[in-house]
Design a protein around this motif. Structure first.
Motif, PDB file in Angstrom:
ATOM      1  N   ARG A   1      39.808  61.554  33.177  1.00  0.00           N
ATOM      2  CA  ARG A   1      40.793  62.371  32.440  1.00  0.00           C
ATOM      3  C   ARG A   1      42.174  61.737  32.477  1.00  0.00           C
ATOM      4  NH1 ARG A   1      42.027  68.761  33.885  1.00  0.00           N
ATOM      5  NH2 ARG A   1      43.400  69.208  32.101  1.00  0.00           N
ATOM      6  N   ALA A   2      42.529  61.169  33.601  1.00  0.00           N
ATOM      7  CA  ALA A   2      43.831  60.510  33.707  1.00  0.00           C
ATOM      8  C   ALA A   2      43.859  59.199  32.941  1.00  0.00           C
ATOM      9  CB  ALA A   2      44.166  60.268  35.178  1.00  0.00           C
ATOM     10  N   HIS A   3      42.709  58.506  32.892  1.00  0.00           N
ATOM     11  CA  HIS A   3      42.675  57.178  32.278  1.00  0.00           C
ATOM     12  C   HIS A   3      42.547  57.219  30.759  1.00  0.00           C
ATOM     13  CE1 HIS A   3      41.935  52.866  32.094  1.00  0.00           C
ATOM     14  NE2 HIS A   3      40.857  53.092  31.356  1.00  0.00           N
ATOM     15  N   MET A   4      41.800  58.171  30.226  1.00  0.00           N
ATOM     16  CA  MET A   4      41.475  58.172  28.797  1.00  0.00           C
ATOM     17  C   MET A   4      42.700  58.076  27.877  1.00  0.00           C
ATOM     18  SD  MET A   4      38.297  58.079  27.883  1.00  0.00           S
ATOM     19  CE  MET A   4      36.639  58.315  28.506  1.00  0.00           C
ATOM     20  N   PRO A   5      43.773  58.832  28.100  1.00  0.00           N
ATOM     21  CA  PRO A   5      44.912  58.746  27.175  1.00  0.00           C
ATOM     22  C   PRO A   5      45.601  57.387  27.167  1.00  0.00           C
ATOM     23  CG  PRO A   5      44.983  60.797  28.432  1.00  0.00           C
ATOM     24  CD  PRO A   5      43.936  59.927  29.070  1.00  0.00           C
TER      25      PRO A   5
ATOM     26  N   GLY B   1      43.078  55.399  24.288  1.00  0.00           N
ATOM     27  CA  GLY B   1      42.695  55.949  22.992  1.00  0.00           C
ATOM     28  C   GLY B   1      43.193  57.371  22.865  1.00  0.00           C
ATOM     29  N   SER B   2      43.233  57.863  21.630  1.00  0.00           N
ATOM     30  CA  SER B   2      43.782  59.203  21.402  1.00  0.00           C
ATOM     31  C   SER B   2      42.723  60.302  21.430  1.00  0.00           C
ATOM     32  CB  SER B   2      44.500  59.246  20.039  1.00  0.00           C
ATOM     33  OG  SER B   2      43.578  59.082  18.974  1.00  0.00           O
ATOM     34  N   LEU B   3      41.427  59.939  21.407  1.00  0.00           N
ATOM     35  CA  LEU B   3      40.380  60.954  21.282  1.00  0.00           C
ATOM     36  C   LEU B   3      39.427  60.996  22.479  1.00  0.00           C
ATOM     37  CD1 LEU B   3      39.469  60.455  17.498  1.00  0.00           C
ATOM     38  CD2 LEU B   3      40.968  62.185  18.516  1.00  0.00           C
ATOM     39  N   GLY B   4      39.728  60.247  23.530  1.00  0.00           N
ATOM     40  CA  GLY B   4      38.834  60.200  24.675  1.00  0.00           C
ATOM     41  C   GLY B   4      38.654  61.541  25.356  1.00  0.00           C
ATOM     42  N   LEU B   5      39.708  62.334  25.460  1.00  0.00           N
ATOM     43  CA  LEU B   5      39.580  63.638  26.097  1.00  0.00           C
ATOM     44  C   LEU B   5      38.721  64.571  25.260  1.00  0.00           C
ATOM     45  CD1 LEU B   5      43.200  64.174  27.490  1.00  0.00           C
ATOM     46  CD2 LEU B   5      41.175  63.283  28.667  1.00  0.00           C
TER      47      LEU B   5
ATOM     48  N   ASP C   1      38.052  56.116  18.361  1.00  0.00           N
ATOM     49  CA  ASP C   1      39.345  55.999  19.047  1.00  0.00           C
ATOM     50  C   ASP C   1      39.244  56.615  20.442  1.00  0.00           C
ATOM     51  OD1 ASP C   1      41.962  55.388  19.581  1.00  0.00           O
ATOM     52  OD2 ASP C   1      42.824  56.959  18.316  1.00  0.00           O
ATOM     53  N   THR C   2      38.230  56.184  21.165  1.00  0.00           N
ATOM     54  CA  THR C   2      38.050  56.635  22.546  1.00  0.00           C
ATOM     55  C   THR C   2      38.483  55.547  23.522  1.00  0.00           C
ATOM     56  OG1 THR C   2      36.326  58.253  22.061  1.00  0.00           O
ATOM     57  CG2 THR C   2      36.319  57.299  24.266  1.00  0.00           C
ATOM     58  N   ASP C   3      37.868  54.384  23.430  1.00  0.00           N
ATOM     59  CA  ASP C   3      38.229  53.254  24.287  1.00  0.00           C
ATOM     60  C   ASP C   3      37.541  52.015  23.725  1.00  0.00           C
ATOM     61  OD1 ASP C   3      38.568  51.303  26.204  1.00  0.00           O
ATOM     62  OD2 ASP C   3      38.152  52.619  27.913  1.00  0.00           O
TER      63      ASP C   3
END
Length: 456
Positions: free
Chosen positions: A160-164, A167-171, A233-235
């Protein structure tokens, strides 16, 4: 092929060990199995809201109820039940409380569908008295990101901390998507490579056939599979088409090379998750991981790392087909039928390779984006996905027919493809049908969706 001689907890000092570990998954054809996984959204029956972990009617209580009533063995993280195990199956939690069944390794699709039906019956029996239901869809149709309660799992806090950062849609991927996938075996490195190429190239066709996520926060999103769009747009370092798979020398070593360059998320030690987000597994092998200086990884660490890459086909000691939206129970059986018919029959697999032979990686990348929006209307090589899907269903039908796996009534496995034949014949994906209902009978409301598409 036998298991790698390196044990799960012996330090690794040579990347070749990782290659041997993947290769140890090779099985003779007669030992091939089918493993199906599917996720679903939990919601409160009274107000359709997502379900938190805590409380007497929460996800934790549901897990405890299943364990008590149906003899599942609970697994804990701290004081929290976060998974259940029984007879080769597991029930686990995705970050937003999505309930996942990871099924047993089974011989044929009749067993797979029985497993799905039994699981849904058990979950329903415990959930309904608690005022809970489950929804089969690829993306949550109404909830906003901030509406989704997070599950108390340490690995998800790190992600959760890393995703933003990447990418903009990882969460949204973590909390608002659901999928169905099938895990399949291979007999050799060459067989793995052939199945990986065919599976990766044809994954957009499966995405279109199973497209079932057209809504975003209560309104049409402009996509038939918003879940598929989320992955764009996740990673970029751990998702996508993997062009190297289509190179002539692709094999276990090439996949290991890629995975060594996929940034890490975490390392588990003593029941704790240590944040290693963005760090290098290559450094870990050299004993230079900042999170654990001086330590070297084990095969258990490598297996954890393999789970943190998200291509649409993923290699472990088996292959995962990951391109489909979650859906109603008949489609939970249809997804493994589709891929088993195509990839577990030599003739069908050869035909798949011929079909994709002229598809460039650039065209495939475009197709992957187009099917999330246009579904069966998308095109590649001058043909629509609908046309190609019809050809593939015929190949899958033939492949399943040649398997001759019969149930007690004498039926083979081809019947599990019926929902997909209907989709191709009508030219309408499940998402198209939902949009028609939304614009028509439902008068712009999604409340009926929770009744008509729930696993009651």
């Amino acid at each position: 092929m036998t298991d790698s001689p390196t044990t799960a907890h012996e330090p690794i000092g040579d990347p070749r060990t990782l290659v041997e570990h993947l290769a140890s998954g090779c099985r003779p054809v007669e030992d091939w199995k089918i493993g199906t996984e599917h996720e679903k959204f939990a919601f409160r029956l009274d107000d359709r809201s997502p379900v938190p972990y805590e409380g007497e009617h929460g996800i934790g209580a549901l897990l405890r109820g299943l364990a008590e009533r149906y003899a599942w063995t609970p697994e804990y993280e701290g004081d929290n039940v976060i998974a259940l195990k029984r007879d080769g199956c597991s029930i686990t939690l995705e970050p937003g409380g999505q309930f996942e069944l990871s099924g047993d390794l089974l011989d044929h699709l009749h067993q797979t569908c029985n497993e799905v039906n039994s699981h849904l019956a058990e979950v329903r029996a415990v959930a309904e008295p608690m005022g809970l239901g489950f929804l089969g869809l690829g993306f949550h149709p109404t909830a906003k990101r901030e509406d989704i309660p997070w599950m108390p799992k340490a690995r998800y806090r790190i992600m959760r901390a890393h995703m933003p950062r990447v990418g903009s849609l990882g969460l949204d991927m973590m909390t608002r998507t659901c999928t169905v996938q099938v895990n399949l075996d291979f007999s050799s490195e060459a067989d793995m490579a052939a199945k990986f190429r065919a599976g990766l190239a044809l994954q957009p066709i499966a995405t279109a056939l199973f497209a079932n996520s057209p809504f975003l926060e209560g309104k049409p999103s402009g996509y038939v599979s918003y879940r598929s769009h989320i992955w764009t747009d996740t990673d970029p370092q751990r998702t996508g088409q993997l062009p190297f798979v289509f190179e002539q020398d692709f094999g276990f070593e090439r996949y290991v090379d890629w995975m060594l360059d996929v940034p890490m998320y975490f390392v588990r030690r003593g029941g704790r998750y240590i944040d290693a987000s963005g760090q290098s597994f290559r450094d870990f092998i050299d004993g230079k991981l900042p999170a654990l200086p001086g330590e070297r990884p084990t095969l258990a660490d490598w297996d954890d790392h393999l789970t943190t890459a998200f291509p649409e086909v993923r290699l472990k000691k088996f292959l995962e087909m990951r391109g489909a939206d979650g859906g109603p129970w008949k489609r939970l059986c249809a997804l493994p039928a589709f891929w088993v018919g195509l990839l577990y029959d030599a003739g069908s697999l050869d035909a798949c390779q011929q079909l994709i032979a002229d598809w460039s990686t650039e065209a495939l990348a475009t197709l992957r984006e187009d099917v999330s929006r246009d579904g069966l209307r998308a095109e590649i090589g001058g043909r629509t996905v609908r046309e190609i899907a019809g050809d593939l269903l015929e190949l899958a039908q033939q492949g399943l027919g040649r398997r001759k796996r019969l149930n007690a009534a004498g039926d083979d496995e081809t019947g599990f493809l019926e929902p997909l034949h209907a989709t191709v014949e009508s030219g309408r994906t499940p998402a198209d049908k939902l949009l028609e209902l939304y614009d028509g009978e439902w008068s712009g409301s999604l409340e009926p969706l929770f009744r008509t598409r729930a696993y009651y």
